[in-house]
Design a protein around this motif. Structure first.
Motif, PDB file in Angstrom:
ATOM      1  N   ASN A 162      23.701  47.271  41.384  1.00  0.00           N
ATOM      2  CA  ASN A 162      23.524  48.395  40.459  1.00  0.00           C
ATOM      3  C   ASN A 162      24.602  49.458  40.666  1.00  0.00           C
ATOM      4  N   PHE A 163      25.036  49.647  41.919  1.00  0.00           N
ATOM      5  CA  PHE A 163      26.107  50.607  42.192  1.00  0.00           C
ATOM      6  C   PHE A 163      27.394  50.172  41.496  1.00  0.00           C
ATOM      7  N   ALA A 164      27.694  48.853  41.570  1.00  0.00           N
ATOM      8  CA  ALA A 164      28.885  48.339  40.881  1.00  0.00           C
ATOM      9  C   ALA A 164      28.753  48.527  39.367  1.00  0.00           C
ATOM     10  N   GLU A 165      27.557  48.348  38.815  1.00  0.00           N
ATOM     11  CA  GLU A 165      27.336  48.526  37.388  1.00  0.00           C
ATOM     12  C   GLU A 165      27.551  49.988  36.987  1.00  0.00           C
ATOM     13  N   GLU A 166      27.100  50.913  37.841  1.00  0.00           N
ATOM     14  CA  GLU A 166      27.307  52.333  37.557  1.00  0.00           C
ATOM     15  C   GLU A 166      28.795  52.692  37.550  1.00  0.00           C
ATOM     16  N   LEU A 167      29.553  52.083  38.465  1.00  0.00           N
ATOM     17  CA  LEU A 167      30.989  52.346  38.525  1.00  0.00           C
ATOM     18  C   LEU A 167      31.696  51.802  37.285  1.00  0.00           C
ATOM     19  N   LYS A 168      31.293  50.628  36.829  1.00  0.00           N
ATOM     20  CA  LYS A 168      31.896  50.059  35.611  1.00  0.00           C
ATOM     21  C   LYS A 168      31.686  51.018  34.431  1.00  0.00           C
ATOM     22  N   ALA A 218      40.364  47.420  31.937  1.00  0.00           N
ATOM     23  CA  ALA A 218      39.883  46.043  31.786  1.00  0.00           C
ATOM     24  C   ALA A 218      39.889  45.315  33.127  1.00  0.00           C
ATOM     25  N   ALA A 219      40.963  45.519  33.896  1.00  0.00           N
ATOM     26  CA  ALA A 219      41.064  44.840  35.190  1.00  0.00           C
ATOM     27  C   ALA A 219      40.060  45.406  36.185  1.00  0.00           C
ATOM     28  N   ALA A 220      39.888  46.741  36.181  1.00  0.00           N
ATOM     29  CA  ALA A 220      38.948  47.360  37.123  1.00  0.00           C
ATOM     30  C   ALA A 220      37.523  46.894  36.858  1.00  0.00           C
ATOM     31  N   VAL A 221      37.155  46.838  35.560  1.00  0.00           N
ATOM     32  CA  VAL A 221      35.810  46.383  35.213  1.00  0.00           C
ATOM     33  C   VAL A 221      35.615  44.929  35.630  1.00  0.00           C
ATOM     34  N   THR A 222      36.665  44.104  35.407  1.00  0.00           N
ATOM     35  CA  THR A 222      36.570  42.687  35.793  1.00  0.00           C
ATOM     36  C   THR A 222      36.421  42.537  37.313  1.00  0.00           C
ATOM     37  N   LEU A 223      37.147  43.367  38.072  1.00  0.00           N
ATOM     38  CA  LEU A 223      37.013  43.322  39.535  1.00  0.00           C
ATOM     39  C   LEU A 223      35.568  43.629  39.960  1.00  0.00           C
ATOM     40  N   LEU A 224      34.979  44.636  39.329  1.00  0.00           N
ATOM     41  CA  LEU A 224      33.599  44.983  39.688  1.00  0.00           C
ATOM     42  C   LEU A 224      32.612  43.919  39.224  1.00  0.00           C
ATOM     43  N   SER A 225      32.915  43.257  38.105  1.00  0.00           N
ATOM     44  CA  SER A 225      32.056  42.156  37.649  1.00  0.00           C
ATOM     45  C   SER A 225      32.126  40.986  38.620  1.00  0.00           C
TER      46      SER A 225
END
Length: 521
Positions: A93-99, A194-201
């Motif tokens: 959930n923390f990663a989802e909040e960061l995205k 786009a890359a940052a979101v993919t890294l968190l995904s």
């Protein structure tokens, strides 16, 4: 239950390869259209994560079902599974909040992670993750490290540990370190949205993968406790095979490789018996040889009912004990009389004894010291056994109490071989006589060897006229006058040592009626 982890599919391997290629192309400043490729990887990662979450939920549901049917067996692993769920969901959930924060930094407060407009924005990720005072990069770094260490502590398989550790690694290349960058700067500084979101995904996908590996390990631990053996036997474990009449016979009736969370059906003869903890007890009112026989019925892991017969012989005997005086058949007042006490079939550590008319002191297993307090008053020793968990009297034994007999006086010396010996009268060389310091006294009859302390004595000499000349000692030692007289004695002259007083270990002072005749040789 056996749930196997699915192997990585060729499609997933291709997605991973595309992710690596796209990252490399980004590093080469390929046109922004390439950023749209991250959407493909993002969608694939999301599908993989959703599938992993579904597989994990199946295991959670199974844990819930097993917890309801057999809580004693499952609770420990169920609690661990809930701990895994909590820490996995927390980091996910923390990663989802960061995205969401990065996308809204680029697209505004209405930004949507599933429809990113500013994919090429190079400032949003930097602002959210690295801004002084508010950046979340350090917190994410610490959270990943904490999650990785806690997850690895629950996985024992080396291959699984290696994969999880690699997926959740936070090391950076040496060249980045040489430039003074930390992990969060290396991962997010100047990184397109786009890359940052993919890294968190990808991090979310790795979290669900690690979660699933741990859940499979926990499930396997439950399965280990199922009854899946090819040899089951019934056993009777008695507390003792020799029982005193009137005492209890106790025995545990169990099956080998038993599942303690299931209660087997126990039959004594052909009658079913409800036993608490499998403990069987019966009062033994008759002596002789007996047999406890029956069978156990139990349901195994496949639902089949199995039966195993058992049989155990035991013997019931009358109460008995043995008490023997190590030195004699009587006890002496004021003296430490050693005793040995035993009961047939009972360990020495399970035996206790008490005595009337004195003190009985244990000095080791089965060994005691008896000190009667009064002469002429019999004492009784009572022996009890705690072999079956309760005190059982095994017998009473009466001893007569006597005063210690008078000792025999002697002169301590050595024989021709240098061995210590005791002179008690008769011929004695003048050299040995002159070397003696005094006399001693002891009960020395081959059975007892009890020393006494001499307090005084007299020597009686006869002059040429036949007159007795008594001389008093210096306590236990010969006086100077007595020593001088010894030197003047000629061969075959006689004298007597008499009127000896001595005190024994019982504290009683006594005057010895016996005297010692010494003939000078």
């Amino acid at each position: 239950m056996a749930i196997k982890k699915k192997p990585v599919s060729p499609r997933q391997k291709m997605i991973n390869l595309m992710y690596v290629v796209l990252m490399a192309m980004l590093a080469l400043n390929v046109s922004t259209e390439v950023l749209n490729g991250f959407s493909i990887v993002e969608e694939s990662l999301n599908r993989t994560t959703v599938n992993s979450a579904k597989e994990n939920q199946v295991i959670y549901d199974d844990f819930e079902a097993q917890m309801k049917s057999n809580p004693a067996k499952v609770k420990a692993w169920f609690d661990k599974a809930q701990e895994v769920r909590h820490m996995s969901d927390s980091l996910y959930n923390f990663a989802e909040e960061l995205k969401l924060a990065i996308v809204r930094e680029a697209d505004g407060k209405n930004g949507d992670v599933k429809n990113i407009k500013g994919k090429e924005d190079l400032e949003a990720a930097t602002q959210v993750m690295l801004a002084p005072g508010t950046g979340k990069g350090t917190e994410l770094y610490k959270s990943i490290n904490s999650f990785r260490e806690r997850i690895l502590a629950m996985v024992s398989d080396s291959v699984q540990r290696s994969v999880i550790e690699s997926n959740l690694a936070t090391q950076i290349p040496a060249n980045a370190m040489s430039m003074g960058k930390n992990w969060q700067e290396y991962m997010f500084e100047g990184m397109p949205v786009a890359a940052a979101v993919t890294l968190l995904s990808k991090l979310q996908s790795d979290i669900r993968y690690a979660e699933g590996e741990v859940l499979h390990t926990l499930v396997a631990n439950i399965d280990v406790k199922d009854i899946r053996v090819n040899s089951l036997n019934a056993f009777v474990i008695p507390n003792s095979q020799t029982i005193v009449r009137g005492d209890k016979f106790s025995a545990h009736i169990v099956m080998a490789a038993v599942d303690t969370t299931q209660v087997p059906e126990i039959y004594i003869g052909e009658r079913r018996t409800n036993l608490t903890g499998g403990l069987y007890e019966t009062i033994c009112n008759a002596t002789g040889d007996f047999t406890l026989a029956g069978h156990i019925e139990m349901v195994n892991g496949s639902g089949e009912r199995i039966r195993r017969d058992f049989s155990q012989k035991y013997t019931v005997v009358d109460p008995s004990a043995t008490v023997s005086a190590d030195l004699m058949n009587v006890l002496y007042a004021g003296y430490s009389n050693p005793l040995s006490i035993s009961v047939p079939g009972v360990p020495l550590t399970k035996i206790q004894a008490t005595m009337t008319g004195g003190v009985l002191q244990p000095v080791g297993p089965g060994k005691y010291i008896a000190r009667p307090s009064a002469v002429g008053k019999d004492v009784t020793i009572t022996v009890t056994s705690t072999n079956t968990g309760r005190a059982q009297q095994m017998g009473q034994f009466t001893f007569r109490v006597r005063k210690l007999p008078d000792p025999t006086p002697y002169i301590a010396m050595t024989d021709e071989h240098g061995n210590p010996t005791r002179y008690k009268g008769g011929g004695l060389s003048k050299g040995n006589l002159l070397s003696a310091d005094g006399i001693g006294a002891a009960i020395d009859d081959g059975i007892l060897d009890i020393g006494f302390k001499v307090q005084g004595f007299e020597t009686v000499f006869f002059d040429n006229m036949g007159n007795a000349v008594p001389m008093v000692s210096d306590g236990t030692r010969f006086s100077a006058r007595q020593k001088e007289t010894f030197r003047k004695l000629s061969r075959n002259r006689r004298f007597y040592i008499s009127r000896i007083t001595a005190v024994g270990p019982d504290g009683i002072q006594r005057s010895l009626t016996t005297s010692m005749e010494v003939i000078v040789k």
